[in-house]
Structures are given as C-alpha cells and as structure tokens.
Scaffold this active site. Structure first.
Site, mmCIF file in Angstrom:
data_model
loop_
_atom_site.group_PDB
_atom_site.id
_atom_site.type_symbol
_atom_site.label_atom_id
_atom_site.label_comp_id
_atom_site.label_asym_id
_atom_site.label_seq_id
_atom_site.Cartn_x
_atom_site.Cartn_y
_atom_site.Cartn_z
ATOM 1 N N TYR A 82 0.797 -1.226 0.000
ATOM 2 C CA TYR A 82 0.000 0.000 0.000
ATOM 3 C C TYR A 82 0.834 1.282 0.000
ATOM 4 O O TYR A 82 0.769 2.077 -0.932
ATOM 5 C CB TYR A 82 -0.972 -0.005 1.193
ATOM 6 C CG TYR A 82 -1.922 -1.162 1.130
ATOM 7 C CD1 TYR A 82 -2.871 -1.262 0.107
ATOM 8 C CD2 TYR A 82 -1.855 -2.203 2.056
ATOM 9 C CE1 TYR A 82 -3.722 -2.347 0.015
ATOM 10 C CE2 TYR A 82 -2.721 -3.300 1.970
ATOM 11 C CZ TYR A 82 -3.649 -3.359 0.938
ATOM 12 O OH TYR A 82 -4.489 -4.434 0.839
ATOM 13 N N HIS B 107 -7.563 1.370 1.224
ATOM 14 C CA HIS B 107 -7.343 -0.038 1.547
ATOM 15 C C HIS B 107 -6.238 -0.302 2.583
ATOM 16 O O HIS B 107 -6.170 -1.394 3.148
ATOM 17 C CB HIS B 107 -7.003 -0.769 0.241
ATOM 18 C CG HIS B 107 -7.400 -2.203 0.206
ATOM 19 N ND1 HIS B 107 -7.422 -3.005 1.332
ATOM 20 C CD2 HIS B 107 -7.782 -3.000 -0.819
ATOM 21 C CE1 HIS B 107 -7.802 -4.226 0.979
ATOM 22 N NE2 HIS B 107 -8.028 -4.249 -0.305
ATOM 23 N N PRO C 263 -19.374 -23.028 -2.052
ATOM 24 C CA PRO C 263 -19.820 -22.030 -3.046
ATOM 25 C C PRO C 263 -18.652 -21.199 -3.598
ATOM 26 O O PRO C 263 -18.580 -20.926 -4.790
ATOM 27 C CB PRO C 263 -20.810 -21.162 -2.268
ATOM 28 C CG PRO C 263 -21.334 -22.058 -1.193
ATOM 29 C CD PRO C 263 -20.170 -22.926 -0.809
ATOM 30 N N PRO D 270 -11.245 -0.063 -2.838
ATOM 31 C CA PRO D 270 -12.484 -0.701 -3.277
ATOM 32 C C PRO D 270 -13.707 0.170 -2.963
ATOM 33 O O PRO D 270 -13.689 0.970 -2.034
ATOM 34 C CB PRO D 270 -12.537 -1.997 -2.447
ATOM 35 C CG PRO D 270 -11.193 -2.112 -1.791
ATOM 36 C CD PRO D 270 -10.684 -0.713 -1.656
ATOM 37 N N SER E 248 -11.996 -11.565 -5.348
ATOM 38 C CA SER E 248 -12.268 -11.583 -3.911
ATOM 39 C C SER E 248 -13.738 -11.877 -3.664
ATOM 40 O O SER E 248 -14.611 -11.307 -4.311
ATOM 41 C CB SER E 248 -11.909 -10.225 -3.295
ATOM 42 O OG SER E 248 -12.024 -10.292 -1.901
#
Length: 623
Positions: A108, A344, A430, A121, A551
């Site tokens: 970062y 982030h 899933p 995001p 993600s």
C-alpha cells in the site's frame, strides 16, 4: 481506550469523551489480541514444492524446467534460501507479526499509482427510494447515527469477537478504520490513526458541492447527536454550499501518489490550508453528499453506481466531492445511489462490510421520539487558499481523473439463475464453485490458464491481513480443458473444487506460498544481499501477473464490492454470493484491446450455468 487513560490519570477527563457504557469491558480488546497465535513462517521446502505446483498450469514446460533448477539451488542446505529462512524465523520471534509492517509498506504505502481504481475498493448498496435533498439528508443523518452506534462498540470494546472454523479472529482492523487517514509523501505514504489521541476526534467531515465542513457529532455531555439534530446540521451544510463554482480541492487526492505528495507539501505551506486538511484527516469518517448522476436504464444502474463509488464519475460529476485518502467515505447521492469507498491500507473488506451491515440495519429502525431542540452551532466550513500553483495541480488531477474514468470498463450484474444454494446442495464450497467457474470462463475466452489471485484472510493470527489463494491449479486446468469435451467430467469438477477448498484451508492457516516468498525476497533486500535468482526468473513474474484478481466479500446486505484490475491486461472480480443469487462486479481497462468486462461477465454466467447443468445430469448418489 481513551477512557482507560482517563481512569489511570493519564489525561484530564474531556467533556467530549463518550460516556462509558455499562457494558464496557476495559482491556478486553488487548486481552483478546494477546491470546491470538503468531503468524507462522512455513517450512522452506513446503513453499518451494507448492510454488512449483502453482506454476504448472500457467507457464510452459521449458520455463518450468528452468525454474525447477533455480528452486533446487535456492533451497539447498546451507544455501541462500536457508539463510533467508533463518532470518525470517528470527524476525518472527521478535515481532508480533513478521509480515504485517512489510505488507502495509509494500502493498500500500510504497504503491505509487493513484488509490482511485487501482487500490481503493467501492461498495454499492441497494438503491434507495428518495428523489430529493430531504430524503438524501434524512438518510445521511440516519447513516451517521448508525456508524456512531458501531463506533460505540469499538470504544466500549463490546464488539462481538468473530470466529472462523471455531478459531477466534484478530479484531485489530476494526480499530483502524475510524479516525484514520492516509497521508501522501513524495516517495512513500503513511497512515495516521487519531483514535488514540488524548482527545479523540469528535467530528466527521461532510462534503457537498466540493466544499468541506466539520460536523461535531457529540454533545457537550458526550452523548451523540440524535438523527433529528444531525438532520438539522446537514441541512445547514447543504444550504451554505449551494454555489458550485468552488475549486474541487478533493480531486488532488486522486492523483498519482508522487504528484499528490508534491502538491500536498505545497498545499499545506499555507496555515489555513494546513488546518483544513488536518480537520479532514482527523475526522472520524467522511460523508459525501453527491449530486445526481446522469440517469441510466435499470439494467445499467448498478454498473453506474459502482463507478460512482470507485471514482465519482469524473471532474464534471462527483470526483471532486471526495477525499480519497480518508479511510472511510460514505457516499449518498441525491438520486438514491449510496455506497462506500475505503482506502485499503488499514483494512480488508470483511470488517468494512460488517460495519456496513450494522449501519444498513440501523437505518431501517423506526425513528426515535423527537428530541427537544437545543440550538446547535453552525458546522464549520473548511477554507482553502488556492494559489495559481495549487490551481495548476487541481487542473492536472482533473485531467488524469478523466483519463482514468474513460479507461475503466465496469460491469455489475446480479446472476439470478441460482446462488450458494446450488453448490451447497451438491456439498461443494460455493466459493470454490465460483472460482472454478472463473477459471472456465477465462479459459474459454483466452484458451489458456492465468495466474489468479483470491484473497484469503490471515485473521486467525495476531495482526493478520491476507495471503493468496491461487485458484489456477493443475486440477482446475484439467477440468476446464475437458469441460467442453462430449464426455462431461463431473469427477474433474469435483476434484477442482476440492483442490480449491484445500488451498483455501492451507492459506487461512498461514501455509500458503505468496507472503512467505515475499518475506524471503524482502529479507534478502533487508540483508542487502543480491536478490536470489528465483525472484529474477520469468516464472516469478508470470506468477505475480494476476490477470484475474478476485475476492469473495460476503455480506448480509444485498450489496457488492468492486475494485479495478491489478494489471493493465487483467480483470478485477468481486462477488457476494447470496442464497439464491450472486452479485458480481467485473472490471477491466478499455486501453487493453484484449479485455472486455461485459464479455467476461457473459462467459462467467455461461460457465456457472453449464457447471450446474453438468451436475444436474449426474445422479446425486454418484457424487
């Protein structure tokens, strides 16, 4: 924590400190953190073997052969890998987390591309039904009250501890997202958290029509303002920021980090500017009251909302109505478009989504009894002195922002054929099912497998952040290459799903390869030794060129997170699997002729439907 200091006589009691709740559990947070295990340093041979396995589906045999030789040499007894491993193990013994500081810095703070699109995001919330400023302000007031309600759990250390597979998770990220801000530098940035100040911040910032205001959210007795009081204060802000001819000072925060670092140093030379910037940085969070964006069809609405969250739509729209360095910004559009963008560096998606889930539930509560109105002071407008040089920096940031806006190719959809109910009915994870579908969609589109990043939480460990689940495996490659054969291979699908599940379990237990390899590389840099050949190898570059950066960010709220691709020819894919549908956000860059977000979404939908059909054709008894 401020109350702890107060009790120990470290500071004078401040009337702005939140009253200690009856449920307060002093020291609980620290006690919990101390009880967490440390992030392990995986065995060197294990990581080397798994690295070679991860390369198999994504590099050719010639490259792999060359890398095998380099890895053999690297991990030889008494060799360079051995020495670096010992250095890492030593670092692990003397720190709370051998990775966390390095990760914050390299992932970062040293990253110099704009935080907009490339790092921060956005989250799109379900569309709201207000169509005027009263509705917008009323919702903003409730949302602020909801965030402050969540903050009281942080302040009182009553936040429920989270668990994964029966193991307690690190809660540190929750304590980093409020009262914090990224500070630009010319070569590297920093993050400052003001929550532990002697006098913790008691204000939020509100921005409307590019103008910033300080809104105190606590009464003199330490109680929070009610929804009605917040509404009145927000209305004052709205009314005193009607003229839109102001310079969009906030757009400076969207620029390339080095450019913004220089502009920042120049901006805060002026005392007024410096005080205004500090007020934004110190605020608990920021609320952006956005102007309505151009209307689009219902089908396109979510996509348009996603770009509004990610970048604001460009300098003509809401991109100047932000302070992109602020950790948390809640965006409330006059047209009912709402969401969040977060910087982030301090946290991953799950703590942000937990906060959002809490706030969304809070805003649904019926209104409280109206409070007797105490006259409140006018929220303070933040002033900026714009010199010709600052004006030039703003113009440059506007141009660069508009280029980014035109370059982002975004598509948000609700996949409505099924949700996590279908994979679960076949006893499949899933997440693994969706990841294998992504592999299939990519392979069908490009006739090859690519390096794929899926973030795995390391919060089972103290100060844990993430590692990488490498979704492109030999098993997923075998499946996607045979999926379109006439003989449908259910066994290969099962194997691919199980392989993904196994890699995920390995990653969350601190045994994945990516952060360990990064640690070995950074250890070499810190030792000032030559970078080992395996890090200069083409295979290493291919392995870290994530054409698919993905993600899963599950939420109770029917929302979706979105982010930009991490490479020029890649895709950013985020998804929230609900029981009977899946929310997907897929991004790419228009400047790359080979990528197309809408095409990838279609390939992904087809892959999911085909995989379900494949399973449905096989009696469940066989599975």
């Amino acid at each position: 924590l401020a109350e702890v200091r107060q009790k120990t006589g470290m500071v004078k009691p401040s009337s702005l400190l939140k009253p200690v709740a009856l449920t307060r559990i002093p020291g609980r947070y620290l006690a919990h953190q101390e009880s967490l295990p440390k992030l392990p340093v995986p065995p060197l041979k294990q990581t080397c073997d798994r690295y070679l396995a991860a390369l198999e589906p994504i590099v050719d045999s010639e490259m792999l052969k060359n890398t095998q030789e380099l890895v053999k040499e690297f991990q030889a007894q008494g060799g360079v890998g051995d020495r670096l491993q010992k250095g890492l193990e030593h670092r692990s013994r003397k720190t709370d987390n051998w990775l966390s500081d390095w990760w914050l810095q390299t992932a970062y703070l040293d990253y110099r591309l704009p935080v907009v699109v490339h790092s921060s995001p956005g989250v799109v919330l379900p569309r709201l039904e207000f169509s005027d400023r009263q509705g917008q302000i009323r919702y903003a007031a409730k949302l602020i009250a909801g965030v402050l309600d969540f903050k009281s759990m942080i302040d009182n250390e009553t936040l429920p501890i989270e668990y994964l597979g029966g193991k307690m998770l690190c809660m540190n990220q929750y304590y980093q997202v409020l009262c914090s801000c990224r500070i630009p530098g010319i070569k590297s940035d920093s993050v400052v958290n003001y929550a532990l100040n002697k006098r913790p911040p008691s204000h939020i910032t509100v921005v409307h029509n590019y103008q910033f205001f300080v809104l105190d959210v606590y009464n003199s007795d330490g109680t929070t303002l009610t929804v009605d009081q917040l509404y009145i204060q927000l209305e004052k802000i709205w009314n005193s920021s009607l003229q839109t001819n102001k310079e969009p000072i906030g757009i400076l925060t969207s620029n390339h980090r080095n450019s913004w670092g220089k502009a920042y140093a120049n901006l805060i030379k002026d005392k007024t500017n410096k005080e205004s910037v500090r007020a934004i940085q110190k605020s608990i969070f920021t609320v952006c009251l956005d102007a309505p964006m151009p209307r689009v069809s219902d089908e396109m609405y979510r996509t348009r909302a996603a770009v509004q969250m990610l970048h604001g739509g460009g300098s003509r729209w809401n991109s100047g109505n932000r302070w992109f360095d602020k950790t948390l910004q809640f965006i409330i559009g006059e047209d009912g478009t709402c969401g969040v963008i977060y910087e982030h560096a301090p946290a991953e998606g799950p703590p942000i989504v937990a906060l959002i889930d809490h706030v969304v539930e809070y805003t649904k509560k019926s209104e409280m009894v109206r409070t007797p109105m105490v006259p409140l002071p006018m929220p303070k407008k933040l002033r900026f002195n714009i010199t010709p040089e600052i004006k030039r920096d703003i113009e440059e940031a506007k141009q660069n922002m508009n280029i980014m806006v035109h370059d982002l190719d975004m598509k948000v959809i609700v996949f409505s054929h099924f949700g996590k109910n279908v994979p679960k009915s076949y006893k499949m994870s899933p997440d693994a099912f969706i990841q294998v579908a992504l592999q299939l969609a990519y392979y069908r589109t490009y006739k090859r497998c690519c390096a794929t990043y899926e973030s795995a939480s390391l919060r089972m460990f103290k100060l844990g952040r993430t590692d990488t689940i490498r979704s492109a495996t030999s098993d997923s490659a075998n499946f996607v290459k045979t999926m379109d054969d006439p003989v449908k291979q259910v066994a290969l699908l099962e194997k691919a799903v199980k392989a993904h599940r196994a890699y995920t379990d390995m990653a969350i237990r601190g045994q994945a390869i990516d952060r360990h390899l990064l640690g070995l590389k950074l250890q070499a840099i810190e030792d000032l030794s030559a970078l080992p050949d395996i890090f200069m190898d083409t295979s290493f570059a291919v392995a870290n060129h994530y054409n698919l950066s993905t993600s899963q960010v599950p939420a109770k709220t029917d929302c979706v997170m979105c982010f930009g691709p991490v490479v020029p020819d890649g895709y950013g894919v985020c998804y929230n699997p609900m029981e009977e549908h899946i929310n997907f956000a897929v991004s790419a860059f228009n400047s790359c002729a080979d990528t197309n977000a809408a095409r990838m979404v279609q390939a992904l939908e087809d892959a999911l439907v085909d995989m379900k059909t494949l399973l449905d054709q096989t009696p469940k008894a066989k599975l």
